[in-house]
Design a protein around this motif. Structure first.
Motif, PDB file in Angstrom:
ATOM      1  N   GLY A  32       4.284  18.785 -12.381  1.00 39.45           N
ATOM      2  CA  GLY A  32       4.212  17.903 -13.505  1.00 39.45           C
ATOM      3  C   GLY A  32       5.065  16.739 -13.255  1.00 39.45           C
ATOM      4  O   GLY A  32       5.053  15.706 -14.216  1.00 39.45           O
ATOM      5  N   ILE A  33       5.746  16.328 -12.310  1.00 37.75           N
ATOM      6  CA  ILE A  33       6.489  15.299 -12.015  1.00 37.75           C
ATOM      7  C   ILE A  33       5.814  14.304 -11.139  1.00 37.75           C
ATOM      8  O   ILE A  33       5.615  14.644  -9.833  1.00 37.75           O
ATOM      9  N   THR A  34       5.411  13.082 -11.620  1.00 34.33           N
ATOM     10  CA  THR A  34       4.837  12.132 -10.464  1.00 34.33           C
ATOM     11  C   THR A  34       5.965  11.768  -9.276  1.00 34.33           C
ATOM     12  O   THR A  34       7.084  11.356  -9.748  1.00 34.33           O
ATOM     13  N   ARG A  35       5.323  11.842  -8.268  1.00 35.97           N
ATOM     14  CA  ARG A  35       6.118  11.418  -7.194  1.00 35.97           C
ATOM     15  C   ARG A  35       5.324  10.277  -6.109  1.00 35.97           C
ATOM     16  O   ARG A  35       4.046  10.277  -6.196  1.00 35.97           O
ATOM     17  N   ILE A  36       6.064   9.377  -5.699  1.00 35.02           N
ATOM     18  CA  ILE A  36       5.522   8.119  -5.073  1.00 35.02           C
ATOM     19  C   ILE A  36       6.055   8.560  -3.527  1.00 35.02           C
ATOM     20  O   ILE A  36       7.351   8.437  -3.376  1.00 35.02           O
ATOM     21  N   VAL A  37       5.221   8.869  -2.665  1.00 35.33           N
ATOM     22  CA  VAL A  37       5.755   9.443  -1.404  1.00 35.33           C
ATOM     23  C   VAL A  37       5.345   8.247  -0.152  1.00 35.33           C
ATOM     24  O   VAL A  37       4.225   7.871   0.007  1.00 35.33           O
ATOM     25  N   ASP A  38       6.426   7.932   0.534  1.00 31.11           N
ATOM     26  CA  ASP A  38       6.210   7.145   1.716  1.00 31.11           C
ATOM     27  C   ASP A  38       6.299   7.761   3.026  1.00 31.11           C
ATOM     28  O   ASP A  38       7.574   8.753   3.177  1.00 31.11           O
ATOM     29  N   TYR A  39       5.457   8.159   4.086  1.00 31.58           N
ATOM     30  CA  TYR A  39       5.456   8.814   5.035  1.00 31.58           C
ATOM     31  C   TYR A  39       6.295   7.954   6.388  1.00 31.58           C
ATOM     32  O   TYR A  39       6.178   6.697   6.512  1.00 31.58           O
ATOM     33  N   LYS A  40       7.138   8.491   6.869  1.00 31.70           N
ATOM     34  CA  LYS A  40       7.897   8.024   8.054  1.00 31.70           C
ATOM     35  C   LYS A  40       7.689   8.875   9.107  1.00 31.70           C
ATOM     36  O   LYS A  40       8.352  10.170   8.984  1.00 31.70           O
ATOM     37  N   THR A  41       7.187   8.470  10.389  1.00 32.90           N
ATOM     38  CA  THR A  41       7.170   9.414  11.736  1.00 32.90           C
ATOM     39  C   THR A  41       8.375   9.352  12.286  1.00 32.90           C
ATOM     40  O   THR A  41       8.843  10.204  13.085  1.00 32.90           O
ATOM     41  N   GLY A  42       9.306   8.210  11.793  1.00 30.45           N
ATOM     42  CA  GLY A  42      11.008   8.652  12.555  1.00 30.45           C
ATOM     43  C   GLY A  42      11.631   9.332  11.832  1.00 30.45           C
ATOM     44  O   GLY A  42      11.293  10.088  10.850  1.00 30.45           O
ATOM     45  N   ARG A  43      12.836   9.288  12.358  1.00 27.90           N
ATOM     46  CA  ARG A  43      13.932  10.211  11.713  1.00 27.90           C
ATOM     47  C   ARG A  43      14.564   9.690  10.325  1.00 27.90           C
ATOM     48  O   ARG A  43      15.239   8.520  10.717  1.00 27.90           O
ATOM     49  N   VAL A  44      14.435  10.209   9.292  1.00 27.22           N
ATOM     50  CA  VAL A  44      15.096   9.748   8.014  1.00 27.22           C
ATOM     51  C   VAL A  44      16.032  10.778   7.531  1.00 27.22           C
ATOM     52  O   VAL A  44      15.568  11.808   7.420  1.00 27.22           O
ATOM     53  N   GLU A  45      17.213  10.488   7.046  1.00 28.69           N
ATOM     54  CA  GLU A  45      18.056  11.375   6.310  1.00 28.69           C
ATOM     55  C   GLU A  45      18.168  10.886   4.962  1.00 28.69           C
ATOM     56  O   GLU A  45      17.917   9.999   4.473  1.00 28.69           O
ATOM     57  N   GLN A  46      18.828  11.767   4.261  1.00 27.96           N
ATOM     58  CA  GLN A  46      18.842  11.827   2.876  1.00 27.96           C
ATOM     59  C   GLN A  46      19.633  10.600   2.297  1.00 27.96           C
ATOM     60  O   GLN A  46      19.370  10.050   1.532  1.00 27.96           O
ATOM     61  N   ASN A  47      20.782  10.223   3.169  1.00 32.13           N
ATOM     62  CA  ASN A  47      21.677   9.192   2.682  1.00 32.13           C
ATOM     63  C   ASN A  47      20.759   7.975   3.007  1.00 32.13           C
ATOM     64  O   ASN A  47      21.345   6.744   2.626  1.00 32.13           O
ATOM     65  N   SER A  48      19.936   7.905   3.563  1.00 35.40           N
ATOM     66  CA  SER A  48      18.941   6.425   4.003  1.00 35.40           C
ATOM     67  C   SER A  48      18.407   6.086   2.515  1.00 35.40           C
ATOM     68  O   SER A  48      17.724   4.751   2.492  1.00 35.40           O
ATOM     69  N   VAL A  49      18.026   6.871   1.676  1.00 36.26           N
ATOM     70  CA  VAL A  49      17.314   6.671   0.539  1.00 36.26           C
ATOM     71  C   VAL A  49      18.510   6.870  -0.815  1.00 36.26           C
ATOM     72  O   VAL A  49      17.758   7.259  -2.008  1.00 36.26           O
ATOM     73  N   GLU A  50      19.692   6.639  -0.518  1.00 39.73           N
ATOM     74  CA  GLU A  50      20.577   6.928  -1.821  1.00 39.73           C
ATOM     75  C   GLU A  50      21.409   5.582  -1.715  1.00 39.73           C
ATOM     76  O   GLU A  50      21.679   4.668  -0.862  1.00 39.73           O
ATOM     77  N   ILE A  51      21.852   5.060  -3.015  1.00 40.48           N
ATOM     78  CA  ILE A  51      22.481   3.741  -3.268  1.00 40.48           C
ATOM     79  C   ILE A  51      23.707   3.913  -4.269  1.00 40.48           C
ATOM     80  O   ILE A  51      23.501   4.816  -5.255  1.00 40.48           O
ATOM     81  N   VAL A  52      24.647   3.202  -4.170  1.00 43.34           N
ATOM     82  CA  VAL A  52      25.615   3.341  -5.301  1.00 43.34           C
ATOM     83  C   VAL A  52      25.790   1.965  -5.919  1.00 43.34           C
ATOM     84  O   VAL A  52      25.938   2.197  -7.225  1.00 43.34           O
ATOM     85  N   LYS A  74       0.819  -1.140  -0.013  1.00 46.62           N
ATOM     86  CA  LYS A  74       0.065   0.017   0.082  1.00 46.62           C
ATOM     87  C   LYS A  74       0.975   1.313  -0.094  1.00 46.62           C
ATOM     88  O   LYS A  74       1.973   1.413   0.969  1.00 46.62           O
ATOM     89  N   VAL A  75       0.810   2.206  -1.008  1.00 44.94           N
ATOM     90  CA  VAL A  75       1.497   3.184  -1.022  1.00 44.94           C
ATOM     91  C   VAL A  75       0.756   4.505  -0.547  1.00 44.94           C
ATOM     92  O   VAL A  75      -0.661   4.713  -0.713  1.00 44.94           O
ATOM     93  N   ASP A  76       1.500   5.233   0.388  1.00 43.31           N
ATOM     94  CA  ASP A  76       0.841   6.221   1.238  1.00 43.31           C
ATOM     95  C   ASP A  76       0.269   7.396   0.322  1.00 43.31           C
ATOM     96  O   ASP A  76      -0.749   7.838   0.369  1.00 43.31           O
ATOM     97  N   ARG A  77       1.197   7.777  -0.423  1.00 43.44           N
ATOM     98  CA  ARG A  77       0.757   9.026  -1.332  1.00 43.44           C
ATOM     99  C   ARG A  77       1.433   8.828  -2.662  1.00 43.44           C
ATOM    100  O   ARG A  77       2.539   8.730  -2.837  1.00 43.44           O
ATOM    101  N   VAL A  78       0.585   9.207  -3.705  1.00 45.10           N
ATOM    102  CA  VAL A  78       1.133   9.416  -5.153  1.00 45.10           C
ATOM    103  C   VAL A  78       0.607  10.697  -5.654  1.00 45.10           C
ATOM    104  O   VAL A  78      -0.601  10.961  -5.580  1.00 45.10           O
ATOM    105  N   ASP A  79       1.499  11.907  -5.947  1.00 46.37           N
ATOM    106  CA  ASP A  79       1.095  12.936  -6.382  1.00 46.37           C
ATOM    107  C   ASP A  79       1.926  13.438  -7.570  1.00 46.37           C
ATOM    108  O   ASP A  79       2.703  12.820  -8.024  1.00 46.37           O
ATOM    109  N   GLU A  80       1.381  14.769  -8.030  1.00 46.86           N
ATOM    110  CA  GLU A  80       2.199  15.231  -9.166  1.00 46.86           C
ATOM    111  C   GLU A  80       2.568  16.597  -8.804  1.00 46.86           C
ATOM    112  O   GLU A  80       1.882  17.362  -8.262  1.00 46.86           O
ATOM    113  N   PHE A  81       3.900  16.736  -8.666  1.00 46.39           N
ATOM    114  CA  PHE A  81       4.672  17.913  -8.209  1.00 46.39           C
ATOM    115  C   PHE A  81       5.108  18.595  -9.435  1.00 46.39           C
ATOM    116  O   PHE A  81       6.248  18.131 -10.003  1.00 46.39           O
TER     117      PHE A  81
END
Length: 919
Positions: A800-820, A791-798
């Motif tokens: 003109g660009i489609t975004r898939i958004v997941d809500y987290k009540t905890g703390r998340v930093e940018q490097n947590s959604v980056e891969i090499v 289940k996806v929390d939210r899909v919006d268009e920002f």
């Protein structure tokens, strides 16, 4: 080995004393049993048994008073106290009992040592007058009352003792004082009665007076048991009292002093063992006894003497199974019996009046081994039903009425356990008695398997009957809290006696029970400072110097008592094993006892001293591995068809064995009561609130006005969802109120972020909210369908660009959604689980044609809202990170799908077991 008792009887026989006509007086009742047994070995013909009594029994008969319990003494003393104290200044019985017990001990000492009462109590009052902290002429009422109390001590004593004597009852000291008063009359009425005092050591002034008077009138003989090595050494405390008797009693100036022996110097096997902790000592006692049996040494003449009587149960559990005959002289404390914990819990619940009860207290009571069966009625387990309802509805506090509703009003035990306790003490006592009766009725149905439990119940029934009697007779117990104090006082002094043959097998006893007795093999435990000897304890209102001035015993004399008992055990023994705790503990004893050091310094015996380390087996820890058998593979097929969720897949990445427990075995986490709102509950409330807000906006652009309207609904909507998720949990106070405010703040801050974006000229269109996705993916290597669900929390268009958004009540930093490196996304849970999750959402929605590439996917962290939308990014590594690609393209999903499919293949591969990961 000949014993002291046998030697005394032989000496009396050699002097042609008629053993049947003698009255033997010993330090304890237990010694009398051994004396009677030894008589059969001495008597050459059938004789009538002589009168064998303890010193307490003899003195009680002499005084014409009956000894009563410490608890009843408190009630009697309170009668005196309230009679002599102004009602406005008088303490409650509960407060009174805390200091009165110490004063009663002082009364006891003063009487046993025949101290002139007025002198010592007036002296105590004068000391307090000198020491009081107020130097002003105009003393405060508090100071006046304090000094007045000390000046009344003599009056308290006079009134109290007169009151007891009139009732023909008394405490030990008063009985001794009255006995000395009646001694002259006793001698006149028994001019030919012969008394034999044997095995005594420390005597109080009353005992000295009685024995000396009988000796002077040729009505008694005394036999002391002291070794020459001790009595000839003026500094040896083992003979401290015996030397005083020998030197100070006029009788011994013209008569022999029986006896000074030389048993201690004979060859002995003495070993001292330092062992960590009390349980270690208990276990080693079992080892010693086992070794003695292997060496063909009989345990018939063996004693285990416990310096710390709390070791009784561990020692019993450590005895070798080959020990058949066993005699335990100390009782099993009632406070250690399982049913004691039930009444402890009940008093804890009710001693502070309340109509609501804490859920843990309730669960603790209804889960008790004696209570749980009472909730099983007509094949319905109401205890389980109550506990499950409490957990499911977050019921932190419950009333008795609510509990009755949960039990369908069919269980009368709930009334007994939870109702009416706060009304009267009589009702509380009645409830306890009724509860005992209910438990008895249940146990009676299975009497054969519950004989011990019935014995427990009987002793507690006696205890509560005694409480009822005291409450009826004295009327000093005013509330449940006071009743609890009296209950604890009674409980601490009550024991459940063991049954056994006193003269057969291994003997287990406390130090004081060993008086007058001799054993060939002796094992003594807890020989530590603070235990043997007990050290400087002063539970008295009488200062040390006043005790010395009046010849009252101090800690020095009390230590000397235990020194005598310790060395007397060694006198005739051949094998001595001394155990002590090597782990210093200020609460239960310090370092190795001075007795052990003294034995080593004396040089009489060679001490085999060892430090024993317990054998701790090395347990090889191995990771849990579950092979994929046919039933497991069939279960995996079912899971695959139903659907792998992103969270279950990341759970496998984190620890495969957890995936196995949750998805294959279907083991769910147990629902406990959330006293404080849990993090997942907070997250659910925030998610559900935003779903309510944005669901009606699906397919439309949002505006500042719309968001402002939503802000007005925050309190109502958040409250609604807290009630829905947190059930009946209280969010009106404490930490829960703070978390409730945090939930409102999270939602409000998120809406403020939306307003900022809109005011900055950004266009936001809601495409989908909490949308379910179920897609079947084709994996040629598998012969069954595989579904990905989520289940996806939210899909919006920002803009003109489609975004898939997941809500987290905890703390998340940018490097947590980056891969090499794509290969690491299914390996390192801590770094890449969030990237894996949002990419799974993007992959599912692309396959189901709900979105068109390229898109953005990422997380909005409510604890890091200032960073806004944290986009998934693929980084290229070229020395430093030169480029970040935040757009998810077909290439991105192709790379991800390759790793996703390989992960599912690993999960379903029969040759790859579920292997636990090291945490």
């Amino acid at each position: 080995m000949t014993t002291f008792i046998f030697d005394v009887l032989k000496d009396l026989q050699n002097k042609n004393e008629g053993l049947s006509e003698l009255t033997f007086i010993l330090p304890s009742k237990r010694a009398g049993l051994f004396l009677k047994h030894q008589l059969s070995k001495v008597a050459k013909q059938t004789i009538f048994s002589p009168n064998i009594i303890s010193i307490e029994e003899f003195v009680e008969a002499l005084s014409l008073l009956k000894n009563i319990s410490n608890t009843e003494l408190l009630f009697e003393f309170y009668n005196t106290y309230i009679k002599l104290t102004n009602s406005k200044e008088a303490d409650s019985f509960e407060s009174f009992s805390k200091w009165a017990q110490i004063l009663l001990q002082d009364f006891n000492e003063v009487d046993r040592y025949l101290i002139p009462q007025k002198n010592i109590f007036d002296y105590l009052g004068a000391i307090q007058d000198l020491n009081h902290w107020s130097l002003d002429d105009n003393k405060t009422d508090f100071v006046k009352n304090y000094l007045s109390f000390w000046k009344k001590l003599h009056n308290y004593y006079i009134q109290f003792t007169e009151q007891l004597i009139n009732k023909k009852i008394g405490y030990q000291g008063l009985i001794y004082r009255e006995a000395t008063k009646n001694l002259k009359s006793y001698i006149e009425n028994n001019p030919k009665k012969q008394h034999v005092f044997l095995g005594f050591n420390a005597l109080n002034t009353s005992e000295e007076t009685i024995i000396q008077e009988l000796l002077q009138n040729n009505l008694a003989k005394t036999y002391w048991d002291i070794d020459n090595l001790f009595i000839s050494n003026q500094k040896h405390d083992a003979a401290l009292f015996t030397r005083q008797h020998k030197n100070n009693w006029g009788f011994f100036k013209n008569n022999p002093f029986n006896w000074i022996t030389t048993n201690y110097s004979k060859e002995k096997n003495v070993s001292a063992f330092g062992i960590p902790k009390n349980i270690g000592q208990a276990k080693y006692i079992g080892t010693l006894l086992n070794n003695l049996q292997k060496d063909n040494l009989s345990l018939q003449n063996t004693a285990v003497v416990l310096g710390d009587e709390n070791l009784l149960i561990p020692v019993l559990n450590s005895l070798p199974p080959t020990i058949e005959a066993l005699n335990i002289t100390m009782g099993f404390p009632l406070k250690s019996i399982p049913i004691a914990s039930l009444f402890e819990s009940l008093f804890h619940l009710h001693k502070t009046p309340s109509y609501t009860y804490y859920y843990k207290d309730i669960i603790n009571i209804i889960s008790h081994q004696f209570i749980r069966p009472l909730f099983y009625i007509e094949n319905v387990d109401y205890a389980t039903k109550i506990i499950e309802t409490i957990n499911a509805n977050n019921l932190v506090y419950l009333t008795a009425e609510r509990l009755k509703q949960l039990a369908d009003n069919s269980n009368k035990v709930i009334d007994i356990l939870f109702s009416n306790w706060d009304k009267t003490v009589d009702t509380a006592l009645k409830n306890c008695s009724q509860l005992i009766l209910h438990i008895k009725n249940y146990l009676d149905d299975k009497k054969a398997s519950n004989l011990l439990s019935l014995e427990y119940l009987f002793r507690f029934n006696e205890l509560f009957n005694e409480l009822s009697r005291l409450n009826t007779e004295y009327h000093h117990i005013k509330d449940v809290s006071t009743l609890y104090s009296v209950y604890k006082e009674l409980l601490s002094s009550e024991t459940l006696d063991f049954q056994g043959e006193p003269l057969q097998g291994l003997q287990i006893m406390g130090m004081l029970e060993s008086r007058v007795l001799d054993f060939e093999t002796v094992i003594i435990s807890s020989v530590n400072e603070g235990v043997l000897p007990s050290g400087k304890t002063n539970n008295s209102f009488i200062p040390f110097d006043v005790k010395v001035e009046n010849n009252l015993p101090t800690y020095k004399e009390k230590d000397a008592v235990y020194t005598y008992h310790f060395y007397r055990l060694l006198q005739r023994a051949k094998n001595v094993y001394i155990l002590y705790n090597t782990e210093s503990d200020v609460l239960t004893g310090g370092e190795k006892s001075r007795f052990i050091t003294q034995l080593e310094l004396e040089g009489v015996h060679r001490i085999n001293h060892q430090i024993i380390a317990p054998q701790v087996p090395i347990i090889q820890t191995s990771l849990n591995v579950v092979e994929k058998t046919t039933p497991v593979l069939n279960a995996l097929k079912t899971v695959a068809e139903k659907g792998f969720s992103p969270s279950s897949l990341t759970n496998y990445i984190r620890n495969p064995i957890d995936f196995y427990y949750q998805k294959v075995l279907k083991i769910k986490e147990y629902n406990n009561v959330e006293e404080t709102v849990a993090a997942n509950t907070l997250g659910t409330v925030v998610h559900n609130t935003l779903e309510d807000f944005y669901k009606p906006l699906t397919g439309s652009f949002i505006s500042v006005e719309v968001i402002n309207d939503l802000k007005n609904k925050i309190i109502k909507t958040v409250t609604h969802h807290f009630t829905d998720v947190y059930k009946e949990g209280d969010i009106t106070k404490g930490k829960n109120l703070i978390i409730f405010e945090i939930a409102k703040r999270y939602v409000s801050n998120f809406l403020d972020l939306e307003i900022e974006d809109l005011k900055a000229g950004n266009q936001i269109k809601i495409i989908a909210i909490e949308t379910n996705n179920d897609v079947v993916i084709d994996i040629p290597e598998l012969d069954f369908p595989v579904t990905i669900t989520g289940k996806v929390d939210r899909v919006d268009e920002f803009n003109g660009i489609t975004r898939i958004v997941d809500y987290k009540t905890g703390r998340v930093e940018q490097n947590s959604v980056e891969i090499v490196d794509w290969t690491t996304i299914t390996i390192d849970y801590s770094k890449y689980s969030k990237s894996f999750q949002v990419l799974t959402y993007a992959y599912m929605m692309h396959i189901s044609n709900k979105i068109q590439l390229p898109v953005e996917a990422g997380i909005i962290s409510f604890k890091n809202l200032s960073k806004g939308f944290l986009k998934f990014s693929k980084k290229d590594k070229a020395g430093t990170y030169a480029k970040k690609d935040a757009l998810i393209t077909q290439e991105t999903l192709d790379n991800f799908s390759r790793e996703l499919i390989q992960l599912i293949l690993d999960i379903c591969n029969p040759n790859i077991p579920f292997t636990e990961k090291e945490v």
